[in-house]
Design an enzyme around this catalytic site. Structure first.
Site, PDB file in Angstrom:
ATOM      1  N   PHE A  15      90.841  25.545  50.178  1.00  0.00           N
ATOM      2  CA  PHE A  15      91.488  24.023  49.007  1.00  0.00           C
ATOM      3  C   PHE A  15      92.618  23.665  48.889  1.00  0.00           C
ATOM      4  CE2 PHE A  15      86.939  23.563  49.519  1.00  0.00           C
ATOM      5  CZ  PHE A  15      86.263  22.129  50.140  1.00  0.00           C
ATOM      6  N   GLY A  16      92.597  24.840  47.996  1.00  0.00           N
ATOM      7  CA  GLY A  16      94.270  25.243  46.809  1.00  0.00           C
ATOM      8  C   GLY A  16      95.878  24.926  48.068  1.00  0.00           C
ATOM      9  N   VAL A  80      96.693  38.953  56.354  1.00  0.00           N
ATOM     10  CA  VAL A  80      97.536  40.083  55.305  1.00  0.00           C
ATOM     11  C   VAL A  80      97.060  41.273  54.460  1.00  0.00           C
ATOM     12  CG1 VAL A  80      98.445  39.432  53.565  1.00  0.00           C
ATOM     13  CG2 VAL A  80      98.910  37.603  54.417  1.00  0.00           C
ATOM     14  N   GLU A 172      70.792  24.336  47.412  1.00  0.00           N
ATOM     15  CA  GLU A 172      70.314  23.580  47.799  1.00  0.00           C
ATOM     16  C   GLU A 172      70.270  24.828  49.421  1.00  0.00           C
ATOM     17  OE1 GLU A 172      74.607  21.642  46.577  1.00  0.00           O
ATOM     18  OE2 GLU A 172      75.252  23.334  48.228  1.00  0.00           O
TER      19      GLU A 172
END
Length: 428
Positions: A15-16, A80, A172
């Site tokens: 997301f970021g 990485v 959930e």
């Protein structure tokens, strides 16, 4: 004078990272996005893949496709393994080296076992598509094994599902597994009733959904009980091994255990040679999300320890997206010659959790919902944040079908799980 150093590397397309890259799209910067997977994942709905509600393609998108219209962005598939913050290079597993002028680390987190990594083979977590398909395989295989099991005690173990961790993911998962057993599978098997399955939610704290207000937490626990979930609050797991879970002196025979109790940040702190800021291994950052002493390196999302208005920013998707947008805007300003530090301010958009397909809790701070209305708000919010009209329609139609019929079309067992015993070999 405009900034001349314009090689920007973004590690991670969650997301970021994706938000930061898209902010820099078609700018003067040369942007390289590196991820060890070729897809961006909508993690809030990952549990629905694990429980056969949705298919993998409905919550994941190729990174290259999402960034294809930005001619200044290059996408690389790679892992990485290190960062040289002084020389300004990123080292990949295959030996490749990527130089940078500005670096954004958005590598997320994995599940953590609080010093008991030996539990992972018996209690997998849920952070990736691979995790989700592994859990789906284990859950569905458990019912298949129960169909062939003659010994009542062994069958009961196959029909016992233990979820460790009472946060939103654990709640959930527990609710939807209970619905799978009680609403979807009855009639599919001949030698046992799937509704006899036990679903246990174990939480070390005094209540589930501890981040929510007590009244919403209490509602969630009662809603779980109505679904047949046994909530074991105030009890910590002391051991997990093949076919059993220990809660102190209590041993629970269970062939399916799911870990939803904690997270561990990526090794970004080790890459940067910095001490971790907390037990989760996150990197403490400056108010503008840069690394102390290295204003050209930013760390965001679950990898970063971020403070906003004196409070830690939660590790949730909206926070990561906001941080990505903030860093992207900061880097655009630098390209225009403005290096003024801009402190990040988190805007809390509320907390949401669903309990099965008819109830949820929503806390926007100024107003709170629970029950059916909250479930609809939860669903609308998640559909809104999905990428692309096709995926929004696909998920909405899947949910509508499941809500009206109880049937789940994604009940597929794919590949073989080497951590579970092979029935053919045992019977063989």
């Amino acid at each position: 004078m405009a900034e001349t150093s314009n090689r920007i590397v973004v590690i991670g397309a969650g997301f970021g990272g994706l938000e930061a890259a898209m902010r820099l799209g078609n700018s003067a910067a040369r942007v390289t996005v590196v991820d060890q997977r070729n897809h961006h994942l909508f993690q809030p709905l990952l549990y629905q893949v694990a429980t056969a509600l949705l298919a993998t393609s409905e919550i994941a998108w190729p990174i290259r496709h999402l960034l294809r219209r930005y001619r200044n962005i290059e996408v690389l598939l790679g892992t990485v393994v290190g960062v040289d913050k002084d020389v300004k290079t990123v080292l990949l597993e295959d030996g490749a080296v990527l130089p940078f002028d500005q670096l954004v680390i958005a590598t997320g987190a994995r599940h953590a076992y609080f010093g008991h990594d030996e539990w992972e083979p018996f209690a997998p977590g849920l952070k990736t598509l691979e995790d989700a398909t592994t859990l789906r395989r284990r859950i569905l295989t458990a019912f298949e094994r129960a169909e062939r099991e003659k010994d009542p005690a062994r069958r009961a173990a196959w029909l016992t599902f233990v979820i460790v961790g009472g946060g939103p993911t654990g709640v959930e998962l527990a609710g939807t597994i209970a619905e799978l057993a009680r609403n979807t599978l009855p009639g599919d098997f001949r030698n046992f009733d799937p509704a006899d399955a036990r679903v246990l939610l174990v939480e070390a704290g005094p209540r589930v959904l501890a981040a929510f207000r007590p009244e919403l937490s209490d509602y969630a626990q009662k809603a779980l009980a109505r679904l047949g979930v046994e909530v074991l609050a105030g009890q910590a797991v002391t051991d997990v091994s093949s076919g059993k879970v220990a809660l102190g002196e209590t041993i629970i025979p269970a062939e399916t255990v799911i870990w939803a109790a904690g997270v561990q940040a990526s090794p970004a702190a080790a890459w940067l040679g910095l001490p971790p800021a907390d037990r989760a291994g996150r990197v403490k950052v400056e108010p503008d999300l840069s690394v102390p002493g290295y204003p050209d390196i930013f760390v965001i999302g679950d990898t970063a320890m971020v403070m906003s208005e004196g409070r830690p920013v939660p590790g949730v998707a909206p926070a990561a997206k906001q941080q990505g947008r903030h860093v992207g805007a900061t880097l655009l300003a630098r390209l225009a010659g403005d290096r003024t530090p801009r402190p990040f301010r988190y805007r809390d958009q509320g907390s949401l959790a669903t309990i099965g397909r008819k109830a949820a809790v929503v806390d926007f701070g100024w107003i709170r919902f629970r029950g059916g209305l909250a479930w609809w708000l939860w669903g609308i919010a998640h559909i809104f944040f999905l990428i692309g009209v096709r995926n929004r329609l696909a998920v909405a139609l899947s949910w509508l079908w499941i809500h009206t019929t109880g049937s789940r079309s994604a009940r597929l067992i794919t590949q073989r799980d080497i951590a579970q015993r092979d029935p053919a070999a045992e019977d063989g």
